[in-house]
Design an enzyme around this catalytic site. Structure first.
Site, PDB file in Angstrom:
ATOM      1  N   ALA A  13       0.813  -1.220   0.000  1.00  0.00           N
ATOM      2  CA  ALA A  13       0.000   0.000   0.000  1.00  0.00           C
ATOM      3  C   ALA A  13       0.844   1.268   0.000  1.00  0.00           C
ATOM      4  O   ALA A  13       0.314   2.379   0.011  1.00  0.00           O
ATOM      5  CB  ALA A  13      -0.924   0.004   1.220  1.00  0.00           C
ATOM      6  N   ARG A  98      21.242   4.549  14.328  1.00  0.00           N
ATOM      7  CA  ARG A  98      21.333   3.425  13.394  1.00  0.00           C
ATOM      8  C   ARG A  98      20.917   2.096  14.046  1.00  0.00           C
ATOM      9  O   ARG A  98      20.237   1.274  13.431  1.00  0.00           O
ATOM     10  CB  ARG A  98      22.744   3.299  12.825  1.00  0.00           C
ATOM     11  CG  ARG A  98      22.801   2.225  11.753  1.00  0.00           C
ATOM     12  CD  ARG A  98      24.165   2.081  11.155  1.00  0.00           C
ATOM     13  NE  ARG A  98      25.117   1.588  12.132  1.00  0.00           N
ATOM     14  CZ  ARG A  98      26.362   1.240  11.857  1.00  0.00           C
ATOM     15  NH1 ARG A  98      26.813   1.375  10.624  1.00  0.00           N
ATOM     16  NH2 ARG A  98      27.166   0.790  12.787  1.00  0.00           N
ATOM     17  N   ASN A 105      14.025  -2.800  11.746  1.00  0.00           N
ATOM     18  CA  ASN A 105      13.962  -3.559  10.494  1.00  0.00           C
ATOM     19  C   ASN A 105      14.190  -5.044  10.713  1.00  0.00           C
ATOM     20  O   ASN A 105      13.633  -5.863   9.990  1.00  0.00           O
ATOM     21  CB  ASN A 105      14.914  -2.962   9.457  1.00  0.00           C
ATOM     22  CG  ASN A 105      14.271  -1.761   8.789  1.00  0.00           C
ATOM     23  OD1 ASN A 105      13.281  -1.916   8.090  1.00  0.00           O
ATOM     24  ND2 ASN A 105      14.788  -0.575   9.054  1.00  0.00           N
ATOM     25  N   ASP A 159      20.444   2.769  -8.482  1.00  0.00           N
ATOM     26  CA  ASP A 159      21.740   3.465  -8.522  1.00  0.00           C
ATOM     27  C   ASP A 159      22.398   3.247  -9.884  1.00  0.00           C
ATOM     28  O   ASP A 159      22.953   4.164 -10.484  1.00  0.00           O
ATOM     29  CB  ASP A 159      22.644   2.933  -7.398  1.00  0.00           C
ATOM     30  CG  ASP A 159      21.919   2.940  -6.065  1.00  0.00           C
ATOM     31  OD1 ASP A 159      21.565   4.023  -5.598  1.00  0.00           O
ATOM     32  OD2 ASP A 159      21.670   1.850  -5.508  1.00  0.00           O
ATOM     33  N   HIS A 187      23.939   0.285  -0.948  1.00  0.00           N
ATOM     34  CA  HIS A 187      22.961   1.268  -1.440  1.00  0.00           C
ATOM     35  C   HIS A 187      22.864   2.373  -0.391  1.00  0.00           C
ATOM     36  O   HIS A 187      21.982   2.390   0.461  1.00  0.00           O
ATOM     37  CB  HIS A 187      21.599   0.612  -1.666  1.00  0.00           C
ATOM     38  CG  HIS A 187      20.512   1.627  -1.931  1.00  0.00           C
ATOM     39  ND1 HIS A 187      20.458   2.363  -3.074  1.00  0.00           N
ATOM     40  CD2 HIS A 187      19.479   2.047  -1.170  1.00  0.00           C
ATOM     41  CE1 HIS A 187      19.429   3.196  -3.017  1.00  0.00           C
ATOM     42  NE2 HIS A 187      18.820   3.021  -1.868  1.00  0.00           N
TER      43      HIS A 187
HETATM   44  P1  NAI Z   1       6.108   4.005   1.962  1.00  0.00           P
HETATM   45  O1  NAI Z   1       6.274   4.471   3.362  1.00  0.00           O
HETATM   46  O2  NAI Z   1       5.262   4.775   1.010  1.00  0.00           O
HETATM   47  O3  NAI Z   1       5.541   2.518   1.979  1.00  0.00           O
HETATM   48  C1  NAI Z   1       6.031   1.519   2.821  1.00  0.00           C
HETATM   49  C2  NAI Z   1       4.881   0.571   3.102  1.00  0.00           C
HETATM   50  O4  NAI Z   1       5.403  -0.551   3.824  1.00  0.00           O
HETATM   51  C3  NAI Z   1       3.766   1.173   3.956  1.00  0.00           C
HETATM   52  O5  NAI Z   1       2.528   1.006   3.297  1.00  0.00           O
HETATM   53  C4  NAI Z   1       3.838   0.364   5.249  1.00  0.00           C
HETATM   54  O6  NAI Z   1       2.566   0.159   5.828  1.00  0.00           O
HETATM   55  C5  NAI Z   1       4.438  -0.949   4.743  1.00  0.00           C
HETATM   56  N1  NAI Z   1       5.034  -1.778   5.793  1.00  0.00           N
HETATM   57  C6  NAI Z   1       5.722  -1.384   6.892  1.00  0.00           C
HETATM   58  N2  NAI Z   1       6.074  -2.454   7.626  1.00  0.00           N
HETATM   59  C7  NAI Z   1       5.619  -3.546   6.972  1.00  0.00           C
HETATM   60  C8  NAI Z   1       5.658  -4.943   7.250  1.00  0.00           C
HETATM   61  N3  NAI Z   1       6.230  -5.409   8.350  1.00  0.00           N
HETATM   62  N4  NAI Z   1       5.079  -5.773   6.360  1.00  0.00           N
HETATM   63  C9  NAI Z   1       4.477  -5.310   5.255  1.00  0.00           C
HETATM   64  N5  NAI Z   1       4.384  -4.001   4.954  1.00  0.00           N
HETATM   65  C10 NAI Z   1       4.950  -3.127   5.799  1.00  0.00           C
HETATM   66  O7  NAI Z   1       7.600   3.825   1.396  1.00  0.00           O
HETATM   67  P2  NAI Z   1       8.075   3.680  -0.120  1.00  0.00           P
HETATM   68  O8  NAI Z   1       8.338   5.010  -0.693  1.00  0.00           O
HETATM   69  O9  NAI Z   1       7.158   2.755  -0.843  1.00  0.00           O
HETATM   70  O10 NAI Z   1       9.493   2.998   0.095  1.00  0.00           O
HETATM   71  C11 NAI Z   1       9.616   1.701   0.618  1.00  0.00           C
HETATM   72  C12 NAI Z   1      11.060   1.385   0.977  1.00  0.00           C
HETATM   73  O11 NAI Z   1      11.874   1.357  -0.170  1.00  0.00           O
HETATM   74  C13 NAI Z   1      11.702   2.398   1.927  1.00  0.00           C
HETATM   75  O12 NAI Z   1      12.444   1.664   2.900  1.00  0.00           O
HETATM   76  C14 NAI Z   1      12.646   3.160   1.030  1.00  0.00           C
HETATM   77  O13 NAI Z   1      13.724   3.696   1.761  1.00  0.00           O
HETATM   78  C15 NAI Z   1      13.087   2.055   0.106  1.00  0.00           C
HETATM   79  N6  NAI Z   1      13.701   2.489  -1.150  1.00  0.00           N
HETATM   80  C16 NAI Z   1      14.760   1.760  -1.630  1.00  0.00           C
HETATM   81  C17 NAI Z   1      15.373   2.068  -2.816  1.00  0.00           C
HETATM   82  C18 NAI Z   1      16.542   1.284  -3.312  1.00  0.00           C
HETATM   83  O14 NAI Z   1      17.103   1.698  -4.327  1.00  0.00           O
HETATM   84  N7  NAI Z   1      16.943   0.174  -2.720  1.00  0.00           N
HETATM   85  C19 NAI Z   1      14.910   3.213  -3.602  1.00  0.00           C
HETATM   86  C20 NAI Z   1      13.777   3.911  -3.058  1.00  0.00           C
HETATM   87  C21 NAI Z   1      13.205   3.537  -1.862  1.00  0.00           C
END
Ligand code: NAI
Length: 327
Positions: A13, A98, A105, A159, A187
């Site tokens: 979501a 951290r 997490n 990246d 990352h």
């Molecule tokens: P967001 O905050 O919009 O969505 C995260 C969703 O995860 C929320 O709906 C939340 O309810 C859900 N969530 C939290 N704990 C959970 C669990 N235990 N089980 C299932 N769902 C859970 O965040 P967004 O923008 O979608 O980003 C998600 C992640 O991706 C962040 O950690 C962000 O830092 C990371 N990210 C990583 C990138 C990469 O290149 N590796 C690039 C961009 C974002």
């Protein structure tokens, strides 16, 4: 026609989930011949929002979408799944250290690793997107001892794509002309895009740009791109992150082109001096659904220093989660 493949998306979501699910259901990730069943895992308060997304998925009438399950139960979400995209994570809150971030997490990625171990399909492929992606992937992998370690990966493809695009702009070529790019390490801000081994027109990119541009423009631009997008858009990169996840799985399943490679965060076998077991960005090829770290690349002194710095950060994160009893 082929039987549907179960694809689990956590954080379904969220922002990235919203940009990702429609592309998976349309066939852009697994290809136009592969029907999918989507399993959306969310925390309980976000289930209703996930249901809203599922309503929109229905309304797209995707011919390849054979079903949608929505749950807050990890065991159910990963049962029989072949592709797991672990997007949901705990973001760093104000003043959060951290250690707190890693512990929060750990509380997500440990049970998800256990659920994957218990019930995922034999051909499971896991991509961790949620940050800190490399270390979250290490946590999940550590709790899935029956799954081969090379089925776990962490997303470095955004990246990688950012580096391709910056180099293409600089040299006035198409992104398709930039090959053999690698983003080494974590990352995070320490990641290292390697222009010495990257090629345009059969020649090293580093020979075609000034060292000053590489050090003072390219590396910081790619490393700080996420922050620049938040600054401009007022929200973090979601569509480009979802796109990178689609690319990552598409490459893993369908392979890399002859002579080229891509970047993925994969388990180190000790290659290039990266301690065994860390989840680090490497140059990788994919064939028959398996990543392989490209061997024998020349690493000059400049690259060595940058790679070592990023890998040291991965070692620190691993030591921190070891200290917290998370692995
Ligand atoms: P967001 O905050 O919009 O969505 C995260 C969703 O995860 C929320 O709906 C939340 O309810 C859900 N969530 C939290 N704990 C959970 C669990 N235990 N089980 C299932 N769902 C859970 O965040 P967004 O923008 O979608 O980003 C998600 C992640 O991706 C962040 O950690 C962000 O830092 C990371 N990210 C990583 C990138 C990469 O290149 N590796 C690039 C961009 C974002």
């Amino acid at each position: 026609s082929k039987p549907p493949v179960k694809v689990t998306v956590t954080g379904a979501a969220g922002q990235i989930g919203y940009a990702l699910l429609f592309r998976i259901a349309s066939g852009q990730m697994l290809g136009p011949d592969t029907p999918v069943t989507l399993s959306l895992l969310e925390i309980t308060p976000a289930l209703k929002a996930a249901e809203g997304t599922a309503m929109e998925l229905d309304d797209c009438a995707f011919p390849l979408l054979s079903g949608i399950e929505i749950t807050d139960n990890a065991t159910a979400a990963f049962d029989g799944t072949s592709i797991a995209l672990l997007v949901g994570a705990r973001p760093r809150g104000p003043g959060m250290e951290r250690g707190d971030l890693l512990a929060a997490n750990g509380g997500i990625f440990k049970p998800q690793g256990q659920a994957i171990n218990a019930g995922a399909a034999d051909d499971i492929k896991v991509l961790v997107v949620g940050n800190p992606a490399n270390t979250n992937s290490l946590i999940a992998r550590s709790h899935a001892p029956d799954v081969p370690a090379d089925r776990f990966s962490a997303m470095m493809r955004l990246d990688h794509n950012r580096a391709l695009s910056q180099v293409a702009k600089k040299l006035g070529v198409s992104v398709a002309d930039v090959t053999n790019m690698t983003v080494w390490g974590n990352h995070s801000a320490t990641q290292y895009p390697d222009l010495f081994n990257a090629r345009v027109g059969g020649r090293s990119v580093a020979e075609q740009v000034e060292q000053e541009w590489l050090e003072s423009t390219l590396i910081p631009t790619v490393a700080k791109r996420g922050a620049a997008i938040i600054d401009a858009r007022g929200a973090s990169s979601a569509a480009s992150a979802a796109n990178a996840a689609i690319d990552h799985i598409h490459t893993w399943v369908h392979g890399t082109p002859e002579g080229d490679w891509t970047t993925a965060g994969v388990v180190s076998d000790g290659s290039y001096g990266v301690p065994e077991g860390l989840m680090s960005g490497f140059p990788v090829t994919a064939e028959n659904g398996q990543w392989k770290i490209v061997q024998g690349l020349d690493i000059n002194e400049f690259s060595r220093g940058r790679i070592d710095k990023s890998v040291a950060e991965l070692v620190d994160e691993r030591d921190a989660i070891t200290g917290l009893g998370l692995i």
